[in-house]
Motif scaffolding. Structure first.
Motif, PDB file in Angstrom:
ATOM      1  N   LYS A 225      -3.273   8.627  -6.430  1.00 44.69           N
ATOM      2  CA  LYS A 225      -3.347   8.421  -5.114  1.00 44.69           C
ATOM      3  C   LYS A 225      -4.730   8.102  -4.340  1.00 44.69           C
ATOM      4  O   LYS A 225      -4.890   7.501  -3.368  1.00 44.69           O
ATOM      5  CB  LYS A 225      -2.826   9.852  -4.546  1.00 44.69           C
ATOM      6  CG  LYS A 225      -1.626  10.193  -4.356  1.00 44.69           C
ATOM      7  CD  LYS A 225      -1.320  11.419  -3.441  1.00 44.69           C
ATOM      8  CE  LYS A 225      -1.381  12.535  -4.151  1.00 44.69           C
ATOM      9  NZ  LYS A 225      -0.929  13.886  -3.599  1.00 44.69           N
ATOM     10  N   LYS A 226      -5.724   8.506  -5.142  1.00 44.16           N
ATOM     11  CA  LYS A 226      -7.096   8.237  -4.744  1.00 44.16           C
ATOM     12  C   LYS A 226      -7.405   6.768  -4.885  1.00 44.16           C
ATOM     13  O   LYS A 226      -7.864   6.052  -3.813  1.00 44.16           O
ATOM     14  CB  LYS A 226      -8.209   9.094  -5.499  1.00 44.16           C
ATOM     15  CG  LYS A 226      -9.509   9.249  -5.027  1.00 44.16           C
ATOM     16  CD  LYS A 226     -10.500   9.845  -5.755  1.00 44.16           C
ATOM     17  CE  LYS A 226     -11.388   8.857  -6.516  1.00 44.16           C
ATOM     18  NZ  LYS A 226     -12.035   9.284  -7.610  1.00 44.16           N
TER      19      LYS A 226
ATOM     20  N   GLN B 241      -5.288   4.497  -4.893  1.00 46.34           N
ATOM     21  CA  GLN B 241      -4.226   3.860  -3.816  1.00 46.34           C
ATOM     22  C   GLN B 241      -4.976   3.797  -2.526  1.00 46.34           C
ATOM     23  O   GLN B 241      -4.897   2.742  -1.752  1.00 46.34           O
ATOM     24  CB  GLN B 241      -2.826   4.390  -3.890  1.00 46.34           C
ATOM     25  CG  GLN B 241      -2.116   3.671  -2.805  1.00 46.34           C
ATOM     26  CD  GLN B 241      -0.852   4.225  -2.804  1.00 46.34           C
ATOM     27  OE1 GLN B 241      -0.403   5.587  -2.780  1.00 46.34           O
ATOM     28  NE2 GLN B 241       0.321   3.503  -2.900  1.00 46.34           N
ATOM     29  N   ASN B 242      -5.457   4.938  -2.172  1.00 46.64           N
ATOM     30  CA  ASN B 242      -6.124   4.964  -0.705  1.00 46.64           C
ATOM     31  C   ASN B 242      -7.300   4.051  -0.920  1.00 46.64           C
ATOM     32  O   ASN B 242      -7.632   3.333   0.169  1.00 46.64           O
ATOM     33  CB  ASN B 242      -6.659   6.346  -0.309  1.00 46.64           C
ATOM     34  CG  ASN B 242      -5.452   7.365  -0.249  1.00 46.64           C
ATOM     35  OD1 ASN B 242      -4.317   6.941   0.355  1.00 46.64           O
ATOM     36  ND2 ASN B 242      -5.615   8.515  -0.052  1.00 46.64           N
ATOM     37  N   GLU B 243      -8.225   4.104  -1.908  1.00 49.24           N
ATOM     38  CA  GLU B 243      -9.177   3.312  -2.130  1.00 49.24           C
ATOM     39  C   GLU B 243      -9.116   1.696  -1.842  1.00 49.24           C
ATOM     40  O   GLU B 243      -9.775   1.094  -1.331  1.00 49.24           O
ATOM     41  CB  GLU B 243     -10.170   3.435  -3.004  1.00 49.24           C
ATOM     42  CG  GLU B 243     -11.686   3.793  -2.892  1.00 49.24           C
ATOM     43  CD  GLU B 243     -12.311   4.806  -3.815  1.00 49.24           C
ATOM     44  OE1 GLU B 243     -12.975   4.106  -4.778  1.00 49.24           O
ATOM     45  OE2 GLU B 243     -11.873   5.940  -3.843  1.00 49.24           O
TER      46      GLU B 243
ATOM     47  N   ASN C 219       6.390   7.454  -0.842  1.00 47.77           N
ATOM     48  CA  ASN C 219       6.831   7.105   0.585  1.00 47.77           C
ATOM     49  C   ASN C 219       8.298   7.107   0.557  1.00 47.77           C
ATOM     50  O   ASN C 219       9.121   7.471   1.375  1.00 47.77           O
ATOM     51  CB  ASN C 219       6.121   5.948   1.177  1.00 47.77           C
ATOM     52  CG  ASN C 219       4.681   6.174   0.751  1.00 47.77           C
ATOM     53  OD1 ASN C 219       4.134   5.518   0.002  1.00 47.77           O
ATOM     54  ND2 ASN C 219       4.156   6.898   1.925  1.00 47.77           N
TER      55      ASN C 219
ATOM     56  N   GLY D  73      -5.743   0.292  -1.660  1.00 47.01           N
ATOM     57  CA  GLY D  73      -4.525  -0.268  -1.005  1.00 47.01           C
ATOM     58  C   GLY D  73      -3.416  -0.809  -1.796  1.00 47.01           C
ATOM     59  O   GLY D  73      -2.752  -1.748  -1.334  1.00 47.01           O
TER      60      GLY D  73
ATOM     61  N   SER E 151       0.126  -1.097  -3.936  1.00 45.14           N
ATOM     62  CA  SER E 151       1.435  -0.454  -3.917  1.00 45.14           C
ATOM     63  C   SER E 151       1.507   0.192  -5.337  1.00 45.14           C
ATOM     64  O   SER E 151       1.101  -0.446  -6.402  1.00 45.14           O
ATOM     65  CB  SER E 151       2.325  -1.592  -3.661  1.00 45.14           C
ATOM     66  OG  SER E 151       2.171  -2.254  -2.409  1.00 45.14           O
TER      67      SER E 151
ATOM     68  N   SER F 103       0.761  -1.425  -0.025  1.00 46.74           N
ATOM     69  CA  SER F 103      -0.106   0.156  -0.016  1.00 46.74           C
ATOM     70  C   SER F 103       0.647   1.384  -0.016  1.00 46.74           C
ATOM     71  O   SER F 103       0.553   2.322   0.316  1.00 46.74           O
ATOM     72  CB  SER F 103      -1.147  -0.087   1.222  1.00 46.74           C
ATOM     73  OG  SER F 103      -1.686  -1.278   1.275  1.00 46.74           O
ATOM     74  N   LYS F 104       2.206   1.106  -0.513  1.00 42.72           N
ATOM     75  CA  LYS F 104       3.027   2.340  -0.238  1.00 42.72           C
ATOM     76  C   LYS F 104       3.530   2.737  -1.742  1.00 42.72           C
ATOM     77  O   LYS F 104       3.343   1.742  -2.648  1.00 42.72           O
ATOM     78  CB  LYS F 104       4.333   2.329   0.539  1.00 42.72           C
ATOM     79  CG  LYS F 104       3.739   1.857   2.032  1.00 42.72           C
ATOM     80  CD  LYS F 104       3.706   3.273   2.811  1.00 42.72           C
ATOM     81  CE  LYS F 104       3.592   3.025   4.275  1.00 42.72           C
ATOM     82  NZ  LYS F 104       2.109   3.341   4.655  1.00 42.72           N
ATOM     83  N   THR F 105       4.018   3.922  -1.879  1.00 45.99           N
ATOM     84  CA  THR F 105       4.569   4.278  -3.171  1.00 45.99           C
ATOM     85  C   THR F 105       6.084   4.309  -3.128  1.00 45.99           C
ATOM     86  O   THR F 105       6.659   5.219  -2.381  1.00 45.99           O
ATOM     87  CB  THR F 105       3.924   5.553  -3.888  1.00 45.99           C
ATOM     88  OG1 THR F 105       2.469   5.514  -4.038  1.00 45.99           O
ATOM     89  CG2 THR F 105       4.440   6.034  -5.338  1.00 45.99           C
TER      90      THR F 105
ATOM     91  N   ASP G  59      -3.244  12.799  -8.912  1.00 42.87           N
ATOM     92  CA  ASP G  59      -4.212  12.887  -7.739  1.00 42.87           C
ATOM     93  C   ASP G  59      -4.969  11.591  -7.814  1.00 42.87           C
ATOM     94  O   ASP G  59      -5.350  10.806  -6.636  1.00 42.87           O
ATOM     95  CB  ASP G  59      -5.293  14.042  -7.662  1.00 42.87           C
ATOM     96  CG  ASP G  59      -4.647  15.253  -7.053  1.00 42.87           C
ATOM     97  OD1 ASP G  59      -3.610  15.081  -6.449  1.00 42.87           O
ATOM     98  OD2 ASP G  59      -4.866  16.476  -7.278  1.00 42.87           O
TER      99      ASP G  59
END
Ligand SMILES: Nc1ncnc2c1ncn2[C@@H]1O[C@H](COP(=O)(O)OP(=O)(O)OP(=O)(O)O)[C@@H](O)[C@H]1O
Ligand SMILES: [Mg+2]
Length: 345
Positions: free
Chosen positions: A211-212, A214-216, A236, A218, A220, A46-48, A208
């Motif tokens: 990112k959205k 990814q948040n939704e 990150n 999870g 990577s 879940s990270k970039t 954006d």
């Protein structure tokens, strides 16, 4: 002893991808090009993780190695491993890779026009993977394709789905690419210069959006770019690559605010910053990266480095740690290195 093992295996579970000492070369008429020369990095869940560096430093070869998309020949794996959820991609067969691509790992390329099929409606291109990998009806696949197009903010998705790529603008085509990459909910998305061809406003919208998503979901992300400005906002962790090697690795804050490698410093100095005095000129990095037909014996940045020392020329630089996970491949930080004297050039 046990504790160490447990901690190690726990750390391994947290990484979706672990690249270890990866070496990839190309056999050409003129000899072997050593494009990736011992690259190691991890991608936490879940990270970039951003991979940055000048043109030709091996970013795309690294990305394509993870997807096993390099043409073989001329490309070949010379060594190392790419563990995706603990399994080595390097050892996977073509058939196994077809199951992994799109479903578990997907990729977004720089130029959607070369990766989208110009003769196929975008809806069909989004549905293709779903119909192949999931046991669902055409109607269900179409519903999912419309949903994902809406999710990536393509307006009028119901009608757009029946259009061809040339009927979309550059930014909209890139959204379609992201929709294709996302539709099967992959665990890892590799985006290779996903916004380079777009203007700054559209670039910001696409980032954006990633990112959205990814948040939704999870997932990577491995974000490949030569633009450190994009990195600051998105990632990150950062891997600074040069001549087929990682020169510096750390959190985004480590790389921007506790910069250690002279190459990273140069990259940052070539980047415009809001807090910079207007009279300060941006500095281009003089010289060119070395020829990878005959890679230098020592530090590949030696010839362009203002801080180079005699030792750098013929001896590979040691890796030093500057806080947890902040690594730098440079002689400057070797503890036995005299600070002044004959070592200096
Ligand atoms: N098919 C090929 N045959 C021979 N050499 C290749 C091939 N593809 C890539 N290379 C070499 O591998 C090295 C790394 O290339 P790569 O495409 O990974 O660079 P990059 O960091 O992605 O650059 P850019 O920012 O321009 O996309 C380069 O020296 C390139 O010339
Ligand atoms: Mg590239």
């Amino acid at each position: 002893m046990h504790l160490t093992l447990d901690l190690e295996s726990e750390a391994a579970m947290d990484n979706i991808l672990e690249v270890k000492d990866l070496r990839v070369s190309f056999k050409t008429f003129f000899g072997e090009v050593e494009a990736v020369r011992g690259v190691s990095f991890n991608v936490p869940r879940s990270k970039t993780v951003a991979i940055v560096g000048e043109s030709g430093c091996g970013k795309s070869v690294t990305a394509n190695s993870i997807m096993k998309l390099l043409p073989d020949p001329p490309a070949f794996y010379k060594g190392g491993s790419i563990l995706f959820e603990g399994e080595d991609i390097v050892k996977k067969t073509d058939k196994e890779m077809r199951n992994i691509r799109g479903k578990s790992i997907s990729m977004v390329f720089q130029d959607p026009m070369t990766s989208l099929n110009p003769t196929m409606k975008v809806g069909k291109q989004i549905m293709e993977g779903l119909l192949k990998h999931e046991n669902i009806s055409k109607e269900e696949a179409k519903k999912r394709a419309i949903e994902i197009l809406k999710m990536v903010s393509v307006p009028k998705a119901e009608t757009r789905i029946d259009q061809y790529p040339h009927e979309f603008s550059g930014g909209m085509r890139q959204r379609v690419m992201i929709a294709i990459a996302m539709v099967m909910n992959p665990k890892l998305m590799i985006a290779d210069e996903p916004t380079t061809a777009l203007d700054v406003t559209v670039q910001a919208q696409i980032l954006d959006l990633m990112k959205k998503l990814q948040n939704e979901f999870g997932m990577s992300i491995i974000l490949i770019t030569h633009d450190l400005g994009v990195v600051a906002d998105m990632s990150n962790m950062v891997e600074v690559m040069y001549a087929g090697q990682i020169m510096e690795e750390g959190t985004t804050d480590d790389i921007f605010y506790n910069t250690k490698h002279p190459y990273t410093r140069k990259l940052l100095a070539s980047l415009p910053r809001l807090d910079m005095d207007r009279n300060n000129k941006l500095q281009a990095i003089h010289g060119t990266p070395p020829d990878l037909y005959i890679p230098p014996k020592g530090c590949p940045f030696y010839e362009r480095c203002d801080e180079a020392m005699v030792v750098c020329k013929d001896h590979p630089a040691p890796i030093s740690e500057h806080g947890k996970g902040h690594l730098c491949r440079c002689w400057l930080y070797d503890e036995n290195m005299p600070k002044e004297g004959t070592w200096n050039l």
